[in-house]
Design a protein around this motif. Structure first.
Motif, short mmCIF file in Angstrom:
data_model
loop_
_atom_site.label_atom_id
_atom_site.label_comp_id
_atom_site.label_asym_id
_atom_site.label_seq_id
_atom_site.Cartn_x
_atom_site.Cartn_y
_atom_site.Cartn_z
N ARG A 119 0.86 -1.18 0.00
CA ARG A 119 0.00 0.00 0.00
C ARG A 119 0.90 1.23 0.00
O ARG A 119 2.06 1.17 0.42
CB ARG A 119 -0.91 0.03 1.23
CG ARG A 119 -1.95 -1.09 1.25
CD ARG A 119 -2.87 -0.95 2.45
NE ARG A 119 -2.14 -1.14 3.69
CZ ARG A 119 -2.66 -0.94 4.91
NH1 ARG A 119 -3.91 -0.52 5.04
NH2 ARG A 119 -1.93 -1.14 6.00
N ASP A 133 -3.06 0.78 -3.84
CA ASP A 133 -2.55 -0.59 -3.80
C ASP A 133 -1.64 -0.74 -5.00
O ASP A 133 -2.04 -0.42 -6.13
CB ASP A 133 -3.69 -1.61 -3.88
CG ASP A 133 -4.39 -1.80 -2.55
OD1 ASP A 133 -3.72 -1.70 -1.51
OD2 ASP A 133 -5.62 -2.04 -2.55
N ASN A 183 -6.57 2.31 -7.04
CA ASN A 183 -7.07 3.04 -5.88
C ASN A 183 -7.36 2.05 -4.76
O ASN A 183 -8.14 1.12 -4.93
CB ASN A 183 -8.34 3.80 -6.27
CG ASN A 183 -8.62 4.95 -5.34
OD1 ASN A 183 -8.20 4.95 -4.20
ND2 ASN A 183 -9.37 5.92 -5.83
N ALA A 184 -6.73 2.24 -3.60
CA ALA A 184 -6.96 1.35 -2.47
C ALA A 184 -8.27 1.66 -1.78
O ALA A 184 -8.99 0.74 -1.36
CB ALA A 184 -5.81 1.44 -1.47
N VAL A 185 -8.57 2.95 -1.61
CA VAL A 185 -9.79 3.39 -0.94
C VAL A 185 -10.38 4.55 -1.74
O VAL A 185 -9.86 5.66 -1.66
CB VAL A 185 -9.52 3.82 0.51
CG1 VAL A 185 -10.82 4.23 1.19
CG2 VAL A 185 -8.82 2.72 1.30
N TYR A 198 -12.26 7.77 -2.58
CA TYR A 198 -12.66 8.87 -1.71
C TYR A 198 -14.10 9.31 -1.99
O TYR A 198 -14.55 9.32 -3.13
CB TYR A 198 -11.73 10.06 -1.89
CG TYR A 198 -10.39 9.90 -1.21
CD1 TYR A 198 -10.27 9.25 -0.01
CD2 TYR A 198 -9.23 10.44 -1.79
CE1 TYR A 198 -9.04 9.10 0.61
CE2 TYR A 198 -8.00 10.31 -1.18
CZ TYR A 198 -7.92 9.64 0.03
OH TYR A 198 -6.70 9.51 0.64
N HIS A 226 -5.00 5.63 7.97
CA HIS A 226 -6.33 5.75 8.57
C HIS A 226 -6.70 7.20 8.87
O HIS A 226 -7.89 7.55 8.88
CB HIS A 226 -6.41 4.88 9.82
CG HIS A 226 -6.36 3.41 9.52
ND1 HIS A 226 -7.31 2.77 8.76
CD2 HIS A 226 -5.44 2.45 9.85
CE1 HIS A 226 -7.00 1.49 8.64
NE2 HIS A 226 -5.88 1.27 9.29
N GLN A 272 -8.21 8.51 5.70
CA GLN A 272 -9.56 7.97 5.56
C GLN A 272 -10.54 8.71 6.46
O GLN A 272 -11.68 8.98 6.08
CB GLN A 272 -9.57 6.48 5.91
CG GLN A 272 -8.92 5.58 4.87
CD GLN A 272 -8.98 4.13 5.27
OE1 GLN A 272 -8.16 3.64 6.02
NE2 GLN A 272 -10.01 3.44 4.80
N ASP A 286 -11.55 12.01 5.00
CA ASP A 286 -12.49 11.85 3.89
C ASP A 286 -13.91 11.62 4.40
O ASP A 286 -14.87 12.12 3.81
CB ASP A 286 -12.06 10.67 3.02
CG ASP A 286 -12.94 10.50 1.80
OD1 ASP A 286 -13.01 11.44 0.99
OD2 ASP A 286 -13.58 9.44 1.67
#
Length: 241
Positions: free
Chosen positions: A6, A58, A77-79, A81, A120, A123, A126
């Motif tokens: 990551r 990722d 994209n790992a997460v 938004y 985190h 995150q 966001d």
């Protein structure tokens, strides 16, 4: 060696017509720079969009020890938004914090606890809906703890001044200019206790917010023994003034 990791985007530099040199903070290796070829072409714009400040990725990388610019095999994209790219306040904070991290994080070695905190924290920014105007202040205070110079929580009526150079509350104004006055120190002592879950309890007007931001940047410069110049600072100040 192929390695999955990551990563958090810190900085990018356009290179040639279609390529970019991107600096990331990775879970597997710490800070690393990558040559990403062809990401700015008409057929690859989606890849360039992933390389915005503080985007979470990722990746599969072709890692070679000692190589100045590593190579990327795959990234996604790992997460995704929900708000950072679309809300000017959050996107400006992301730009500012990415610049801070780019200036401060230099180690090319993994620090799993630090990476988890950063991953985190972004995150949380966001997803947060209240109190986000002060997010960067709370982030900087918590980040300082991971760097080993978090402020000591020893405020009292007998120790009402915060000494920025030594990171502690003291009885008298120190013999140097790097300290907070009594009322500033009293509120700063409360700020130390705020976490991301209690951001909405932190009530600061724009003057106090700007004063603590100035103090925290000075605090980082003093403890890192290097003045931190942040280009995006003026934009952040203007937005939250």
């Amino acid at each position: 060696m192929q390695q999955k990791t990551r990563a958090i985007v810190l900085h990018y530099l356009r290179y040639g017509e279609t390529s970019m040199i991107v600096t990331l903070y990775t879970e597997a290796f710490g800070r690393m720079s990558f040559m990403m070829q062809g990401v700015r072409g008409k057929k690859s714009r989606s890849k360039a969009n992933l390389l915005q400040p503080l985007f979470l990725l990722d990746m599969e990388v072709s890692y070679k020890p000692g190589r100045e610019l590593q190579r990327v095999k795959e990234m996604r994209n790992a997460v995704p938004y929900n708000s950072i790219p679309f809300e000017i306040g959050k996107s400006t904070q992301a730009m500012f914090l990415a610049e801070i991290l780019y200036k401060v994080l230099r180690e090319e070695e993994p620090r799993p606890e630090l990476f988890e905190f950063l991953f985190h924290s972004v995150q949380y920014l966001d997803l947060a809906t209240e109190g986000t105007a002060n997010f960067h202040l709370v982030f900087l205070l918590q980040f300082a703890r991971y760097l080993g110079f978090g402020p000591r929580d020893n405020y009292s009526e007998e120790k009402p001044y915060f000494d920025l150079r030594n990171g502690v509350f003291v009885t008298m104004p120190p013999p140097h200019p790097d300290y907070l006055m009594k009322e500033e120190s009293r509120i700063f002592a409360k700020l130390i206790h705020v976490n991301f879950d209690s951001l909405e309890t932190l009530k600061l007007d724009h003057k106090l917010r700007d004063r603590y931001l100035e103090a925290l940047l000075n605090y980082f410069s003093l403890h890192l023994e290097s003045t931190i110049h942040i280009k995006s600072l003026s934009i952040l100040r203007e937005l939250f003034s």
